[in-house]
Design an enzyme around this catalytic site. Structure first.
Site, mmCIF file in Angstrom:
data_model
loop_
_atom_site.group_PDB
_atom_site.id
_atom_site.type_symbol
_atom_site.label_atom_id
_atom_site.label_comp_id
_atom_site.label_asym_id
_atom_site.label_seq_id
_atom_site.Cartn_x
_atom_site.Cartn_y
_atom_site.Cartn_z
ATOM 1 N N LYS B 115 -24.648 -38.251 36.545
ATOM 2 C CA LYS B 115 -25.574 -37.302 36.428
ATOM 3 C C LYS B 115 -26.710 -37.306 37.559
ATOM 4 O O LYS B 115 -26.958 -36.313 37.913
ATOM 5 C CB LYS B 115 -25.896 -36.957 35.024
ATOM 6 C CG LYS B 115 -24.899 -36.526 34.063
ATOM 7 C CD LYS B 115 -23.650 -35.537 34.692
ATOM 8 C CE LYS B 115 -22.605 -35.461 33.719
ATOM 9 N NZ LYS B 115 -21.379 -34.741 34.178
ATOM 10 N N GLU B 196 -34.582 -34.808 30.772
ATOM 11 C CA GLU B 196 -34.391 -33.631 31.537
ATOM 12 C C GLU B 196 -35.588 -32.699 30.810
ATOM 13 O O GLU B 196 -35.562 -32.733 29.510
ATOM 14 C CB GLU B 196 -33.184 -33.058 31.598
ATOM 15 C CG GLU B 196 -32.802 -32.327 33.098
ATOM 16 C CD GLU B 196 -31.315 -31.857 33.019
ATOM 17 O OE1 GLU B 196 -30.582 -32.341 33.868
ATOM 18 O OE2 GLU B 196 -31.109 -30.905 32.176
ATOM 19 N N HIS B 231 -25.090 -28.676 21.696
ATOM 20 C CA HIS B 231 -24.438 -28.565 23.307
ATOM 21 C C HIS B 231 -22.828 -28.585 23.362
ATOM 22 O O HIS B 231 -22.327 -28.936 24.319
ATOM 23 C CB HIS B 231 -24.904 -29.789 24.084
ATOM 24 C CG HIS B 231 -26.498 -30.008 24.013
ATOM 25 N ND1 HIS B 231 -27.203 -29.064 24.731
ATOM 26 C CD2 HIS B 231 -27.286 -30.757 23.295
ATOM 27 C CE1 HIS B 231 -28.682 -29.286 24.660
ATOM 28 N NE2 HIS B 231 -28.370 -30.285 23.447
ATOM 29 N N ARG B 288 -13.110 -30.778 36.641
ATOM 30 C CA ARG B 288 -11.899 -30.810 35.816
ATOM 31 C C ARG B 288 -11.745 -29.444 35.350
ATOM 32 O O ARG B 288 -12.404 -28.506 35.823
ATOM 33 C CB ARG B 288 -12.026 -31.627 34.531
ATOM 34 C CG ARG B 288 -13.364 -31.231 33.669
ATOM 35 C CD ARG B 288 -13.253 -31.838 32.490
ATOM 36 N NE ARG B 288 -14.612 -31.662 31.836
ATOM 37 C CZ ARG B 288 -15.129 -30.807 31.109
ATOM 38 N NH1 ARG B 288 -14.552 -29.553 30.835
ATOM 39 N NH2 ARG B 288 -16.271 -30.916 30.448
#
Lengths: 165, 487, 165, 487
Positions: B115, B196, B231, B288
């Site tokens: 990430k 974040e 999430h 993907r």
């Protein structure tokens, strides 16, 4: 004949007659369905039934086991238990000092030890099941009397993990 | 390419097998010991057992998968989503074994799978980033304070919400770091996490990209997947209800720039957060096929798995951006074995009864069957139900009715919850954001007393005559209810 | 153990062993399936089975009644009968002088009478079933010995309508 | 309009019920005594029994249907196809009872329902006609000789292939006239027939039209339905494989002209025969929803039943011809209870097992369910299976696999036959005409000896352990096969 059905924390008193059903104080007109295919799978008997209730055909899938009935109606499942069985099953349920594993899983961490004083809602054990971590919390305040789990171990569904009194 | 090993299970393995056979390819299923009787095994031409139930001993064992490919004569591998789908080392191992990897280049997976490298790459390509930073042992509190709470802890190797935690204040930071790290280590064999800034009431909007090995790279529009729980996406749709032509141009340009920065090929998704002012920020790129790809297929008419297979064979896409046309609206929900009335605790066990909906513009991507036992070892996703309509309201109503036609008895599922979510007036107004469920469904109950009364009457009602079925078990109370006794 | 299965006008000799099946002179490797849900409907027992034959998982739906088995495999139904039962059922079948109604229907017209000499293929009776007219023809040449139908009447499936000898 | 009575049964009644509920309308099913447990009854909010099994005593009884509407509070009637759908008297009776008729104006039904008046009307509108003529008692042979053999005998009130016969020479004429007249009298209560020239190797190509009460009338492209048996469509698709833009313009213009000539409103289909030179001739206009409407829905994205409901409420269509876009290719097959290896003799009886396909771009419009007994009294149509693909080959392969995923045990069906038809190389080349089945499938057998051997092995194989199911019946030979005995 009167039957007591438990659903969640409620009890419904149901009386069936030839063409009516009384559920608590409500009376429903019921037209019994024609027999259809019956499927047996893992101890359950499953029937698709069209039961006409108050003039409206209701399409339900009904699964029966000795002491339980699951009824799927309009995309919602109603899980019923007959009186005693449900009380047994609910023994570790709402407001109980016995904290049980709701499904098989792996114990990630044990956050309390015997003798600890815990508050309602306090985290007791972290379980991992189906790739997600979930925290089991105390439903009552009290003292931890027993802990039947250790980090890294597996627990079965319904197993009592922590006892609070 | 003649035979494809599908290194996955559940609905996606079934869906990939269907696409393969439609292209004349034979398929090889792999399964763990608890999946012997799973629908994805039945959907394939060959099936190879690759180990015990835990994923690390089966679906996440490179050697077992490559052995299975050799044994069954597969010359290509499709990873599905999850498991090894975003694992560059596995992709390289497949290629080194002389097999075709049906997915993006391993280097693109590696960069976007980290990430931090992904943020850097996207940033260099001019894609706007959410404020955030790496951490190392000891500096987490300082970094978090600098970014400002609330913050999000995310797995460096992550995706799909695993290894992710929201932190409202410094007091929660340590536990969140530990939990996210553990989950990340378990899911991705890589426990690194980073921080974040948490945006307020953002929408999750993502862009589907698709590229071939001949230099064509197109976007297939956006999907909004704001309705999430921890999430994990719950409802996905396209188009995004607040999308404008201008915003779509900016966002798809940014997505294509990010994809081009890693020489992207095959299907991929660039995820953004869209805030209330219409600004968007790069979140991550999923290298993907996405769980929610059916909604894009509904509105574009492009079969993403067929496209993956063609691209993997080295064929050109056969169309360009101007050929991509969007029609109507599609919504998907994820049917999961979990109890929405009990903190979404996962459920498992045998599927006692299953009735799946059908009809015009309704699609079911199912990974279960009556009699199959949902294992405790994997994701709780059972199947995906999606519907298309000329407009959003039609798609939502159609999907709602399809859900009402569905029956799953056995594990507890979120079926009724999903109905209530897509029938909620805020959802119908398109007022969705990543906190939607927390705001509108803080403590959901399937609270329909009238239906419960009808169900209770039905529970005790037996057909008018014998069904011909008898059992040797002792009569249950339901069979001895006075005049209702089975004749 | 050897079992004779009749399908259409063929007989298959099947010998099952622990992990093989010999069908006529062909030997198939067979992996027995796990038990799954069993549905009972109208005297039939239905199972979904995944049987691995020669290494390939074959998904079949199998319906059994006392003397018959229906196997649906890859979208094709194979209807088997055990020896004797099939011979009985086939009594009015191919090449027989007994012409039977293949399903319940209404007799629209009778085209022959007792004593008529008929050729193979000659139309004997017109039946209406499921809104369509169908003509029953002679499967053998001969003389009509009996006619068990009259215009406007109903006939059951399997009922002998015309006898030719 | 709040509640719709659906004056039909089977898959179309289910399909209409789905569309109604998606528009917030409640539905009233009607059923004959043998349909009490039919899927179309379960799909509705209310259900009313309208009489015994024979259609004339139930589905074709105007008073029973209007009574049911009154009883159940319906304020509109949808006729489906077949039964009363093209009966102007019934449509007028519905309107006179103060109910909304969901269909074209009764006058349009009356004109187009009389095949002779329809020919005349179409001819006046400039639509090319097949040479043909009326007959009266006695002049049939003379008229037939003038037209020239082969000829076609057709019911004046007919449709759907009922009351229709091919006549190769004068010797067959009398029997054909009698048979067609009987079938017509039975199906339409009107035994009149007429004669038409039989074209050689024509394609059956039809144009879907759709109009509202505000003057908008559009076409939704064509369908080819050449694969027929005794004038019953078996396979339908869109677009027609040999269609060109120029031909489509001419044909759709002709269809719109025919529809305009009767002030058409709602859904209708103008049928043509297309000969090998590219000339087409008016066949008839079906003033109803067509069985094969799903293929048009697949490629246009327009829900024809939703459109019918909106038009019946007096709403404008909301789009014009230029908004109608076509995408990809769709093919439908009709699954019927009939034995293709025995002259397609109809079958009936209980559905012992039913497995229906699912997956991307596959649609099942089903009128049956496991345990339902297919009655002998009605059409053998059980369900329709359709698939969409980016191109014709993809649609055909997808549908073929969907058919292979299907299982119907009980009545004999044409399922395997359908697979062989759509996999036939002449079909795949698009070389279809109305004599296709006679030419390529004169005597079909499901001849797969290898599969029969595998099936025989499976027939005797029992699961490894007890299934938990026991019956009180005497053990059958299948339960006493030595070591294979059920534990």
């Amino acid at each position: 004949m009167e039957t007591r059905l438990r659903i969640g924390d409620r009890t419904l008193v149901v009386t069936l007659d030839a063409d009516t059903a009384r559920v608590d104080d409500r009376t429903l007109a019921v037209v019994r369905p024609e027999p259809g295919p019956v499927t047996t799978t893992g101890g359950w008997t499953v029937e698709d039934m069209t039961v006409t209730v108050d003039g409206r055909p209701r399409r339900a899938v009904v699964a029966r086991r000795s002491d339980r009935v699951l009824v799927s109606l309009d995309g919602r499942v109603h899980a019923f238990a007959l009186g005693d069985a449900e009380r047994r099953a609910a023994g570790g349920g709402a407001g109980s000092g016995s904290v049980t594993a709701p499904m098989p899983g792996k114990v990630v961490r044990v956050l309390v030890a015997v003798g600890d004083v815990v508050e309602t809602g306090q985290a007791l054990v972290v379980l991992e099941a189906m790739k997600m971590e979930t925290t089991l919390a105390a439903e009552v305040a009290g003292t931890v009397k027993a802990v039947h789990a250790e980090a890294g171990g597996m627990v079965d569904a319904g197993a009592v993990i922590v006892e609070i009194a | 390419m003649r035979s494809v090993l599908i290194a996955n299970r559940g609905e996606i393995a079934v869906r990939v097998a269907r696409a393969c056979r439609e292209q004349g390819l034979t398929t090889v299923a792999v399964y763990s010991e608890v999946d012997r009787d799973a629908p994805h095994v039945r959907a394939a031409d060959r099936a190879v057992c690759i180990g015990p139930a835990p994923a690390r001993e089966s679906y996440l064992r490179t050697e077992a998968l490559l052995d299975a490919a050799r044994t069954a004569g597969a010359d290509a591998v499709h990873p599905g989503y999850g498991f090894f789908s975003e694992n560059a080392a596995f992709a390289r191992a497949v290629q080194e074994a002389g097999l075709t990897w049906i997915g993006p280049p391993p280097d693109a997976i590696a960069i976007m799978g980290d990430k931090l490298a992904a943020r850097e790459t996207a940033g260099r390509a001019g894609v706007p980033l959410v404020p955030g930073a790496e951490i190392d042992a000891g500096n987490a509190k300082a970094v978090a304070a600098k970014i400002g709470y609330p913050i999000l802890v995310k797995a460096a190797a992550g995706g799909g919400g695993k290894g992710m935690r929201t932190v409202a204040s410094e007091a929660e930071l340590d536990e969140a770091l530990a939990a996210a790290g553990r989950e990340a280590a378990s899911a991705f064999a890589d426990g690194r996490v980073y921080l974040e800034k948490l945006l307020l009431r953002p929408r999750h909007v993502e862009v589907q990209v698709l590229g071939d090995t001949h230099g064509t790279l197109v976007h297939l529009g956006e999907r909004e997947c704001s309705v999430q729980r921890r999430h994990q996406k719950v409802v996905e749709e396209t188009p995004c209800p607040v999308m404008t032509d201008a915003l779509r141009t900016r966002m798809t340009d940014a997505a294509l720039a990010a994809a081009r920065a890693v020489n992207y090929v095959s299907t991929g998704t660039v995820e953004f957060l869209l805030d209330e002012r219409g600004e968007f920020y790069f979140l991550e790129m999923n290298t993907r096929l996405q769980v929610e790809h059916p909604v894009t297929e509904w509105v574009t008419g492009i079969d993403l798995v067929h496209a993956q297979l063609r691209v993997a064979r080295g064929e050109p896409l056969g169309f360009t951006q101007k050929d991509v046309r969007f029609r109507g609206h599609a919504i998907e929900v994820r049917l999961c074995a979990e109890d929405p009335a009990a903190s979404f605790f996962p459920s498992a066990g045998p599927i006692v009864a299953l009735r799946e909906p059908q009809g015009p513009w309704v699609r079911v991507d199912s990974g279960i069957a009556q009699g199959f036992t949902v294992p405790v070892e994997y994701d709780p996703l059972l199947s995906k139900l999606s519907a298309w309509g000329e407009d959003r309201a039609t798609a939502a109503r159609r999907l709602w009715h399809a859900l009402r036609d569905t029956a799953v008895l056995g594990p507890t599922t979120n079926l009724a919850f999903l109905q209530d979510v897509i029938a909620h007036e805020a959802f119908l107004r398109g007022e969705t954001h990543t906190g939607f469920l927390g705001e509108h469904f803080p403590a959901w109950r399937s609270g329909d007393d009238d239906a419960a009364a009808v169900a209770a009457a039905i529970a005790l009602t037996r057909p008018a005559a014998s069904t011909g079925a008898t059992t040797t078990a002792a009569p249950s109370p339901f069979e001895t209810l006075g005049r209702w006794r089975l004749a």
